[in-house]
Structures are given as structure tokens and as C-alpha cells.
Design a protein around this motif. Structure first.
Motif, PDB file in Angstrom:
ATOM      1  N   GLY B 138       0.817  -1.322  -0.012  1.00 58.50           N
ATOM      2  CA  GLY B 138       0.093  -0.064  -0.133  1.00 58.50           C
ATOM      3  C   GLY B 138       0.857   1.024   0.044  1.00 58.50           C
ATOM      4  O   GLY B 138       0.539   2.183  -0.694  1.00 58.50           O
ATOM      5  N   ILE B 139       1.964   1.133   0.804  1.00 57.74           N
ATOM      6  CA  ILE B 139       2.882   2.544   0.890  1.00 57.74           C
ATOM      7  C   ILE B 139       4.029   2.114   0.043  1.00 57.74           C
ATOM      8  O   ILE B 139       4.228   3.110  -0.874  1.00 57.74           O
ATOM      9  N   SER B 140       4.795   1.416   0.658  1.00 59.61           N
ATOM     10  CA  SER B 140       6.111   1.254  -0.121  1.00 59.61           C
ATOM     11  C   SER B 140       6.058   0.996  -1.409  1.00 59.61           C
ATOM     12  O   SER B 140       7.012   1.271  -2.222  1.00 59.61           O
ATOM     13  N   GLY B 141       5.383  -0.219  -2.131  1.00 63.62           N
ATOM     14  CA  GLY B 141       5.212  -0.630  -3.273  1.00 63.62           C
ATOM     15  C   GLY B 141       4.649   0.560  -4.125  1.00 63.62           C
ATOM     16  O   GLY B 141       5.052   0.799  -5.349  1.00 63.62           O
ATOM     17  N   SER B 142       3.475   1.202  -3.674  1.00 67.08           N
ATOM     18  CA  SER B 142       2.762   2.183  -4.728  1.00 67.08           C
ATOM     19  C   SER B 142       3.715   3.354  -4.896  1.00 67.08           C
ATOM     20  O   SER B 142       3.767   3.876  -5.904  1.00 67.08           O
ATOM     21  N   LEU B 143       4.510   3.530  -3.827  1.00 68.78           N
ATOM     22  CA  LEU B 143       5.522   4.757  -3.995  1.00 68.78           C
ATOM     23  C   LEU B 143       6.502   4.469  -5.019  1.00 68.78           C
ATOM     24  O   LEU B 143       7.206   5.424  -5.476  1.00 68.78           O
ATOM     25  N   GLN B 144       7.055   3.112  -5.055  1.00 69.03           N
ATOM     26  CA  GLN B 144       7.832   2.736  -6.232  1.00 69.03           C
ATOM     27  C   GLN B 144       7.054   2.637  -7.571  1.00 69.03           C
ATOM     28  O   GLN B 144       7.746   2.209  -8.622  1.00 69.03           O
ATOM     29  N   LEU B 145       5.909   2.876  -7.697  1.00 66.68           N
ATOM     30  CA  LEU B 145       4.991   2.714  -8.776  1.00 66.68           C
ATOM     31  C   LEU B 145       4.889   0.928  -9.120  1.00 66.68           C
ATOM     32  O   LEU B 145       4.863   0.947 -10.521  1.00 66.68           O
ATOM     33  N   SER B 146       5.036   0.520  -8.347  1.00 70.38           N
ATOM     34  CA  SER B 146       4.958  -1.118  -8.554  1.00 70.38           C
ATOM     35  C   SER B 146       3.520  -1.364  -8.944  1.00 70.38           C
ATOM     36  O   SER B 146       2.531  -1.098  -8.438  1.00 70.38           O
ATOM     37  N   LEU B 147       3.543  -1.971 -10.321  1.00 69.02           N
ATOM     38  CA  LEU B 147       1.881  -2.280 -10.774  1.00 69.02           C
ATOM     39  C   LEU B 147       1.397  -3.217  -9.689  1.00 69.02           C
ATOM     40  O   LEU B 147       0.149  -3.133  -9.267  1.00 69.02           O
ATOM     41  N   ALA B 148       2.031  -4.305  -9.444  1.00 67.65           N
ATOM     42  CA  ALA B 148       1.252  -5.412  -8.283  1.00 67.65           C
ATOM     43  C   ALA B 148       0.993  -4.755  -6.921  1.00 67.65           C
ATOM     44  O   ALA B 148      -0.016  -4.934  -6.586  1.00 67.65           O
ATOM     45  N   SER B 149       1.662  -3.668  -6.360  1.00 69.92           N
ATOM     46  CA  SER B 149       1.348  -2.873  -5.323  1.00 69.92           C
ATOM     47  C   SER B 149       0.289  -2.017  -5.384  1.00 69.92           C
ATOM     48  O   SER B 149      -0.705  -2.121  -4.767  1.00 69.92           O
ATOM     49  N   TRP B 150      -0.022  -1.373  -6.814  1.00 64.94           N
ATOM     50  CA  TRP B 150      -1.245  -0.418  -6.812  1.00 64.94           C
ATOM     51  C   TRP B 150      -2.386  -1.632  -7.133  1.00 64.94           C
ATOM     52  O   TRP B 150      -3.484  -1.267  -6.348  1.00 64.94           O
ATOM     53  N   ILE B 151      -2.322  -2.685  -7.800  1.00 66.70           N
ATOM     54  CA  ILE B 151      -3.367  -3.446  -7.703  1.00 66.70           C
ATOM     55  C   ILE B 151      -3.728  -4.227  -6.419  1.00 66.70           C
ATOM     56  O   ILE B 151      -4.884  -4.159  -6.047  1.00 66.70           O
ATOM     57  N   ALA B 152      -2.782  -4.536  -5.810  1.00 69.42           N
ATOM     58  CA  ALA B 152      -2.969  -5.075  -4.379  1.00 69.42           C
ATOM     59  C   ALA B 152      -3.672  -4.166  -3.345  1.00 69.42           C
ATOM     60  O   ALA B 152      -4.751  -4.491  -2.636  1.00 69.42           O
ATOM     61  N   ALA B 153      -3.042  -2.853  -3.342  1.00 69.27           N
ATOM     62  CA  ALA B 153      -3.887  -1.927  -2.674  1.00 69.27           C
ATOM     63  C   ALA B 153      -5.378  -1.664  -3.052  1.00 69.27           C
ATOM     64  O   ALA B 153      -6.246  -1.775  -2.086  1.00 69.27           O
ATOM     65  N   ILE B 154      -5.723  -1.716  -4.299  1.00 68.44           N
ATOM     66  CA  ILE B 154      -7.033  -1.592  -4.733  1.00 68.44           C
ATOM     67  C   ILE B 154      -7.958  -2.826  -4.283  1.00 68.44           C
ATOM     68  O   ILE B 154      -9.020  -2.622  -3.622  1.00 68.44           O
ATOM     69  N   CYS B 155      -7.272  -4.130  -4.318  1.00 63.57           N
ATOM     70  CA  CYS B 155      -7.942  -5.407  -3.977  1.00 63.57           C
ATOM     71  C   CYS B 155      -8.250  -5.143  -2.160  1.00 63.57           C
ATOM     72  O   CYS B 155      -9.127  -5.580  -1.721  1.00 63.57           O
TER      73      CYS B 155
END
Lengths: 185, 171
Positions: B138-155
Motif C-alpha cells: 500500500g505504501i512502499s510498493g505504490s510509491l515505487q510505482l509497482s503495478l502489483a502494489s497498486w493492484i494489491a492496494a485496490i484489492c
């Protein structure tokens, strides 16, 4: 530049503790270690969690990519997949709505005296991670690698300079935060 | 008024603070902020105590050995930091049932603990399944613009919104 510090195991354990103290302090001051605040967010009645997370993402994103530009930091991303990211994310989400804390904020909740976090949430999460480990060989063979995403980061997948994504993403997040503020949240 | 004694800070101030903290975790420790792996390592350490060291040879335990590492210390620090924050603002108090839960379902500790435990089970399972939690993705992956992290956070939020609405009668 920081190689020696990064490789120094004892110093890293101390740094981890120190950074955790700052993290926990901030989470508690932000109110997100409270069940009521997290459930308020999931019921769309209170947007504290989103305001906090998106502010962290904008700040972190700009700083990390600037430091990366100057070779000071490396990214740590992993390739996701439909079978891992989406299925796992939805299971996590169901747990999020039932527990009302997440793995970081449940630790913070323990620190502020929330006994439901200590006696219910933490043992649940521990056993849940153990259940995943037990299922891991099976899931790894059949589910986790289904529908691999095409790349790690959005700029890499689009084949563009990271700033082409960062600037609109930052602007979009700030606009969303303004909108929420304007709506009275 | 002393800001350290304030009960809450603006979520924007706290968010910016966590963003700056993430610069430091990358710069000084070469790691992103994350919490859920520490829970698995703890589980592994307890299991080793009970069942012996043979569990270390299992596949997932080889990926994440049951030892105290940077992230484990981070999560221990979160407990201390939250305690300091709550104590400084006079809001440290033992509580079995949070208000919103108690008002809807009664102030019964047993029920709240059972619900929290079931939620925790799903959360622990889902966090390792998705490879991260609200901090790691939600925070660390999203701020690196990781696609998996944005999708995970939305889920995470989609699942959470539906579940919370079902529990509180919004569906």
C-alpha cells in the motif's frame, strides 16, 4: 556511499528498531491504529487512512525516484500476478474489514492498549501466515504464477521515463485529496 | 501546546512524515517499509520451538527463515512508538472492545476477540499470498510505482469495503 552501514547487521537491527519507533509513533498520532478510524474508512465515512497513505505515497515517490536518479537508492519491487496479487489482495481485504487493523497498525494498536489486537488480531495473523506457508508448495504450483503481470513497475511496463508517470500520478493524488477536502472529509 | 502531547496530528503531516521515513529506509537500510513478513518469521520461530528445527527445511521457510531481522525489529519498534505516542497524549488505556464495534454488537470481549482472530487469520493468509500488506504494498510498493502494489492496494480496499459494509449492514 552507505554500503558499509547497509551491510552492518547489528547497526541494521538497531536502525530497524529506531525506524519502527518513528513509524509506530506516526501511525498512532495519525489515528490509524484505532479500529474505529480504519472501519470508518472502509465504511467510507472517514477518509483519514486514505489521506495519510496517499500523502505518504506522493512524498515517498518523489524522494525515492530523485534519489534513484542520483544512484543513491535501488528499487525493491516484485512481479505480481492475477493468482497472487488479486486473489491474495481480496483475501487480505476481507480480513481487513473483519479485523479492522492491518499488520502494521495491529502492532501499533497493541502499543496503545487495544487488547482485541493483542489477544485476537495478532495470533490470527501469525497463524494465517503459517497457514499460507503450509499451503505454499501447492499454491506455488497451481495458483500464484497464474496470469503474471507484464513487468514490475508502471513506467517500465509503459516503456517511459518514470517522471512521465510520477508527475501525473502526484497531480492526480493531490487533486483527489483536494476533492475529498472540498467534499468535507 | 506541545505537539507530542496532542492526541492526533493531521493525516497529511503524518503521511508526509511516513514518506520521509521511507526515504531513510531505502537510503540507510536498502529496504522498503513492510510488516507482514515479520509475522511469518515470528510464527516460524514459535513453530521451531515446538516442532524442532526440521521446519526450517520447508520451502517457504527457506525463503523467509524464522530469524529476527530488520523488519522484525521494525514491527517491535512500532509497538514501542505507538505506546510512546499514546502515553504522551494520555490516550494509553487497555480496551477490549472498540466503540464502533461495541455500539453495534455489544461490549462483549469474547465476541470481539473471536471476530478479530478470524479477521487476522484471513489477513495473515492474504498478506503472504499477495506478497505484502498495507505498508509493503500500500505504501512502499505504490510509491515505487509497482503495478502489483497498486493492484494489491485496490484489492485490499475493495475487499475491506465490501466486508465492512456486510458486517455493518450497509449491503
Amino acid at each position: 556511499m552507505f554500503e558499509r552501514l547497509r551491510a552492518h547487521e547489528r547497526a541494521q537491527l538497531a536502525l530497524g528498531l529506531l525506524m519502527g519507533i518513528v513509524f509506530g509513533f506516526l501511525l498512532q498520532k495519525g489515528g490509524v491504529t484505532r479500529y474505529d478510524v480504519i472501519i470508518g474508512q472502509l465504511l467510507l465515512a472517514d477518509f483519514t487512512v486514505l489521506q495519510l497513505m496517499l500523502s505518504a505515497v506522493v512524498t515517498g515517490m518523489i524522494g525515492i525516484y530523485l534519489m534513484k536518479r542520483f544512484g543513491l537508492v535501488a528499487l525493491h519491487t516484485r512481479r505480481g500476478s492475477v493468482g497472487s496479487t488479486i486473489i491474495g489482495g481480496l483475501i487480505f481485504g476481507a480480513g481487513f474489514g473483519i479485523l479492522g487493523y492491518c499488520p502494521g497498525t495491529v502492532a501499533g494498536a497493541v502499543g496503545q492498549g487495544s487488547l482485541d489486537a493483542l489477544v485476537g488480531g495478532v495470533p490470527g495473523i501469525l497463524i494465517g501466515t503459517g497457514a499460507f506457508a503450509a499451503l505454499y508448495p501447492l499454491l506455488d504450483r497451481h495458483i500464484l504464477n497464474r496470469g503474471k503481470f507484464p513487468g514490475d513497475t508502471i513506467p517500465e511496463i509503459l516503456g517511459v521515463n518514470p517522471w512521465v508517470v510520477i508527475l501525473p500520478a502526484a497531480a492526480g493524488i493531490v487533486a483527489l485529496l483536494w476533492l475529498l477536502h472540498w467534499m468535507g472529509f | 501546546m506541545n505537539p507530542l502531547a496532542a492526541v492526533t496530528w493531521s493525516p497529511y503531516v503524518v503521511g508526509i512524515g511516513i514518506g520521509i521515513l521511507s526515504w531513510l529506509t531505502f537510503l540507510l537500510s536498502n529496504r522498503p517499509l513492510g510488516c507482514s513478513t515479520a509475522f511469518f518469521r515470528t510464527f516460524g520461530m514459535i513453530e521451531c520451538r515446538i516442532r524442532g528445527d526440521a521446519v526450517r527445511e520447508r520451502p517457504y521457510y527457506r525463503l523467509f527463515p524464522p530469524t529476527i531481522d530488520w523488519q522484525w525489529m521494525l514491527v517491535a519498534g512500532v509497538i514501542i512508538g505507538a505506546f510512546l505516542s499514546a502515553a504522551l497524549s494520555g490516550t494509553f488505556f487497555p480496551e477490549w472492545v472498540p466503540d464502533r464495534f461495541g455500539d453495534a454488537f455489544g461490549y462483549r470481549p469474547g465476541l470481539r476477540i473471536l471476530v478479530a482472530f478470524i479477521g487476522g487469520l484471513l489477513m495473515g493468509l492474504g498478506a503472504r499470498w499477495a506478497g505484502g500488506c498495507t505498508s509493503g504494498h500500500g505504501i512502499s510498493g505504490s510509491l515505487q510505482l509497482s503495478l502489483a502494489s497498486w493492484i494489491a492496494a485496490i484489492c485490499f480496499f475493495a475487499g475491506g469495503i465490501v466486508t465492512a459494509a456486510a458486517i455493518y449492514g450497509g449491503l
